[in-house]
Design a protein around this motif. Structure first.
Motif, PDB file in Angstrom:
ATOM      1  N   THR A  62       0.715  -1.215  -0.030  1.00 19.51           N
ATOM      2  CA  THR A  62       0.073   0.009   0.044  1.00 19.51           C
ATOM      3  C   THR A  62       0.933   1.232  -0.010  1.00 19.51           C
ATOM      4  OG1 THR A  62      -0.212   0.039   2.314  1.00 19.51           O
ATOM      5  CG2 THR A  62      -1.814  -1.096   1.291  1.00 19.51           C
ATOM      6  N   VAL A  64       0.572   5.148   1.467  1.00 17.89           N
ATOM      7  CA  VAL A  64      -0.147   5.937   2.451  1.00 17.89           C
ATOM      8  C   VAL A  64       0.262   7.215   2.345  1.00 17.89           C
ATOM      9  CG1 VAL A  64      -0.661   6.218   4.826  1.00 17.89           C
ATOM     10  CG2 VAL A  64      -0.190   3.969   4.118  1.00 17.89           C
ATOM     11  N   ASP A  82      -4.989   9.164   3.248  1.00 22.39           N
ATOM     12  CA  ASP A  82      -5.563   8.072   2.308  1.00 22.39           C
ATOM     13  C   ASP A  82      -4.512   7.168   1.983  1.00 22.39           C
ATOM     14  OD1 ASP A  82      -7.715   9.428   1.250  1.00 22.39           O
ATOM     15  OD2 ASP A  82      -6.271  10.967   0.197  1.00 22.39           O
ATOM     16  N   SER A  83      -5.181   5.984   1.637  1.00 27.85           N
ATOM     17  CA  SER A  83      -4.447   4.556   1.560  1.00 27.85           C
ATOM     18  C   SER A  83      -4.560   3.877   0.277  1.00 27.85           C
ATOM     19  CB  SER A  83      -4.646   3.630   2.641  1.00 27.85           C
ATOM     20  OG  SER A  83      -3.756   2.541   2.629  1.00 27.85           O
ATOM     21  N   TYR A  84      -3.678   3.606  -0.639  1.00 34.62           N
ATOM     22  CA  TYR A  84      -4.088   2.943  -2.153  1.00 34.62           C
ATOM     23  C   TYR A  84      -3.267   1.704  -2.010  1.00 34.62           C
ATOM     24  CZ  TYR A  84      -5.287   7.835  -2.791  1.00 34.62           C
ATOM     25  OH  TYR A  84      -5.808   9.269  -2.512  1.00 34.62           O
ATOM     26  N   GLU A  85      -3.945   0.660  -2.695  1.00 35.42           N
ATOM     27  CA  GLU A  85      -3.127  -0.459  -2.865  1.00 35.42           C
ATOM     28  C   GLU A  85      -2.344  -0.408  -3.862  1.00 35.42           C
ATOM     29  OE1 GLU A  85      -4.540  -5.298  -3.649  1.00 35.42           O
ATOM     30  OE2 GLU A  85      -6.033  -3.951  -2.899  1.00 35.42           O
ATOM     31  N   VAL A  86      -1.151  -0.878  -3.996  1.00 37.27           N
ATOM     32  CA  VAL A  86      -0.202  -0.860  -5.099  1.00 37.27           C
ATOM     33  C   VAL A  86      -0.904  -1.472  -6.328  1.00 37.27           C
ATOM     34  CG1 VAL A  86       2.120  -1.200  -5.885  1.00 37.27           C
ATOM     35  CG2 VAL A  86       1.723  -0.047  -4.013  1.00 37.27           C
ATOM     36  N   THR A  88      -3.236  -0.711  -8.227  1.00 40.35           N
ATOM     37  CA  THR A  88      -4.744  -0.542  -8.528  1.00 40.35           C
ATOM     38  C   THR A  88      -4.682   0.754  -9.435  1.00 40.35           C
ATOM     39  OG1 THR A  88      -5.269   0.701  -6.690  1.00 40.35           O
ATOM     40  CG2 THR A  88      -5.627  -1.684  -6.541  1.00 40.35           C
ATOM     41  N   GLU A  89      -5.964   0.867  -9.852  1.00 40.40           N
ATOM     42  CA  GLU A  89      -6.179   2.128 -10.627  1.00 40.40           C
ATOM     43  C   GLU A  89      -6.205   3.303 -10.052  1.00 40.40           C
ATOM     44  OE1 GLU A  89     -10.137   3.780 -12.511  1.00 40.40           O
ATOM     45  OE2 GLU A  89      -9.398   2.128 -13.580  1.00 40.40           O
ATOM     46  N   ASP A  90      -6.484   3.333  -8.566  1.00 38.52           N
ATOM     47  CA  ASP A  90      -6.259   4.549  -7.583  1.00 38.52           C
ATOM     48  C   ASP A  90      -4.979   5.041  -7.237  1.00 38.52           C
ATOM     49  OD1 ASP A  90      -9.090   5.005  -7.387  1.00 38.52           O
ATOM     50  OD2 ASP A  90      -9.166   3.401  -5.593  1.00 38.52           O
ATOM     51  N   CYS A  91      -4.144   4.110  -7.672  1.00 40.38           N
ATOM     52  CA  CYS A  91      -2.445   4.159  -7.402  1.00 40.38           C
ATOM     53  C   CYS A  91      -1.694   4.220  -8.369  1.00 40.38           C
ATOM     54  CB  CYS A  91      -2.194   3.169  -6.452  1.00 40.38           C
ATOM     55  SG  CYS A  91      -0.404   3.515  -5.748  1.00 40.38           S
ATOM     56  N   THR A  92      -1.564   5.393  -8.939  1.00 41.76           N
ATOM     57  CA  THR A  92      -1.043   5.799 -10.177  1.00 41.76           C
ATOM     58  C   THR A  92       0.425   6.768  -9.732  1.00 41.76           C
ATOM     59  OG1 THR A  92      -2.372   7.535 -10.934  1.00 41.76           O
ATOM     60  CG2 THR A  92      -2.749   5.171 -11.758  1.00 41.76           C
TER      61      THR A  92
END
Length: 92
Positions: A62, A64, A82-86, A88-92
Motif C-alpha cells: 500500500t 499511504v 489516504d491509503s491506496y493498494e499498489v 490498482t487504478e487509484d494508485c498511479t
C-alpha cells in the motif's frame, strides 16, 4: 506526507526519529516496511509537537498519503490519511 496547512515549517518524526523537515506546499516521501508506526509533526528544529502522536499502520503493498491540514493560528491543525493498494487504478 504533504504539508498543506497554514503553519510554519515542520519536522516529521516516525517512531521518535525525525525523517525530514518541510514547509507548506512541500511533501516528504519515505519507503517504510509493513508495520505499525507512530508519527509526530513537530515545529521545525524543536521537540514541540504540533500534531500527534498519530498511529500510522502501513500494510504491505500500500501507499499511504498523510496530509497536514488546517491552521496553526486558528488551532485547527489536523491530518487526513489516504491509503491506496499498489497496482490498482487509484494508485498511479
Amino acid at each position: 506526507m504533504r504539508h498543506t496547512a497554514a503553519a510554519p515549517a515542520v519536522d516529521v518524526a516516525v517512531d521518535g526519529s525525525v525523517v525530514g523537515t518541510f514547509q507548506n506546499g512541500e511533501e516528504l516521501s519515505a519507503a517504510l516496511p509493513e508495520g505499525d508506526y507512530e508519527a509526530e509533526v513537530r515545529l521545525a528544529g524543536t521537540e514541540t509537537v504540533a500534531l500527534g502522536p498519530l498511529p500510522l499502520p502501513i500494510a504491505a503493498g500500500t501507499v499511504v498519503v498523510v496530509y497536514a491540514v488546517g491552521s496553526a493560528a486558528d488551532e485547527t491543525l489536523d491530518v487526513l490519511v489516504d491509503s491506496y493498494e499498489v497496482g490498482t487504478e487509484d494508485c498511479t
